[in-house]
Design an enzyme around this catalytic site. Structure first.
Site, PDB file in Angstrom:
ATOM      1  N   ASP A 160      -7.596 -26.604 -14.802  1.00 26.99           N
ATOM      2  CA  ASP A 160      -9.095 -26.704 -15.169  1.00 26.99           C
ATOM      3  C   ASP A 160      -9.170 -27.394 -17.235  1.00 26.99           C
ATOM      4  O   ASP A 160      -8.463 -26.131 -17.678  1.00 26.99           O
ATOM      5  CB  ASP A 160     -10.078 -26.122 -15.198  1.00 26.99           C
ATOM      6  CG  ASP A 160      -9.740 -24.689 -15.263  1.00 26.99           C
ATOM      7  OD1 ASP A 160      -8.874 -24.034 -15.542  1.00 26.99           O
ATOM      8  OD2 ASP A 160     -11.103 -24.223 -15.623  1.00 26.99           O
ATOM      9  N   GLU A 213      -1.546 -17.756  -6.002  1.00 28.89           N
ATOM     10  CA  GLU A 213      -0.741 -18.047  -7.003  1.00 28.89           C
ATOM     11  C   GLU A 213       0.772 -16.802  -6.375  1.00 28.89           C
ATOM     12  O   GLU A 213       1.745 -17.453  -6.388  1.00 28.89           O
ATOM     13  CB  GLU A 213      -0.911 -17.086  -8.330  1.00 28.89           C
ATOM     14  CG  GLU A 213      -1.678 -18.034  -9.164  1.00 28.89           C
ATOM     15  CD  GLU A 213      -2.656 -17.093  -9.819  1.00 28.89           C
ATOM     16  OE1 GLU A 213      -2.885 -17.329 -11.202  1.00 28.89           O
ATOM     17  OE2 GLU A 213      -1.890 -15.377 -10.133  1.00 28.89           O
TER      18      GLU A 213
END
Length: 230
Positions: A197, A11
């Site tokens: 997801d 990230e």
């Protein structure tokens, strides 16, 4: 100065590779990167996963660098109302794993005694980022992010959360904790998550693994572009 907090290496990598690094510092294993992009000065920190790590990192950032705003960005699991690759901007952040109710008190699920049930992102930042995404043809949804110290990959567990907290778009492990600290320090805050997801009955761990890098890079690119406009 703008503060950015993310939990994991995937990230923060895009920011480090696409900005000028002015300085790095290590504060008891929390590494801060002082970055510059065009005329914007940025403090980037990797918190590690979970509410305690996130809270500790944002507190250090506020005390040491006093950022004008703080953006928490990262990945999250989505409900069936969103799609992989969508962005979710949290206009409200709540805890799904806090329960202070008992036979002696009647506290709502998710509410810490003495604090709001919901912590809110700065409304102007939410609107501006939403408009920025629209201009760049990126699907960005605005809604509730639920936070807790559990990697939610089980649809039954998610159903239990949804019964307690309605209208959730995504679940993560840091947003509400960072929002709480920013609320207590009166620092404008924005949480944006890329959906890596979708948590369904047919959930497979491979989905998260396959999508994490692309989701992180896609969101980081847009956040960096957005920062240069504010």
């Amino acid at each position: 100065m703008i503060g950015i907090i993310a939990a994991i290496d995937e990230e923060i990598d895009f920011f480090i590779k696409n900005t000028e690094i002015i300085e790095t510092s290590n504060d008891n294993n929390v590494i801060f990167y002082y970055l510059k992009k065009e005329n914007r000065h940025i403090i980037l920190a990797k918190s590690g996963a979970g509410k305690v790590n996130a809270s500790m990192t944002v507190t250090k950032m506020i005390d040491k660098y006093k950022p004008e705003i703080i953006i928490n960005r990262g990945i999250a699991g989505g409900l069936e109302t969103v799609e992989v690759g969508n962005f979710v901007t949290g206009n409200k952040m709540v805890y799904y794993d806090v329960n202070m109710s008992s036979h002696r008190s009647n506290h709502q699920h998710g509410k810490v005694r003495g604090l709001p049930l919901e912590f809110t992102s700065d409304s102007k930042l939410v609107a501006n980022f939403y408009n920025f995404c629209n201009e760049n043809k990126i699907t960005s949804l605005v809604g509730i992010i639920a936070t807790g110290d559990y990697f939610v990959s089980n649809s039954t567990y998610l159903d239990n959360i949804s019964r307690e907290i309605s209208n959730i778009l995504a679940v993560d492990m840091e947003s509400a904790a960072i929002a709480q600290v920013c609320y207590l320090h009166n620092v404008p805050f924005l949480s944006v998550r890329a959906i890596s997801d979708i948590i369904t009955t047919s959930y497979k761990n491979e989905e998260f693994t396959l999508n994490i890098k692309n989701a992180c890079c896609k969101l980081a690119e847009q956040i960096l572009g957005y920062i240069c406009t504010i």
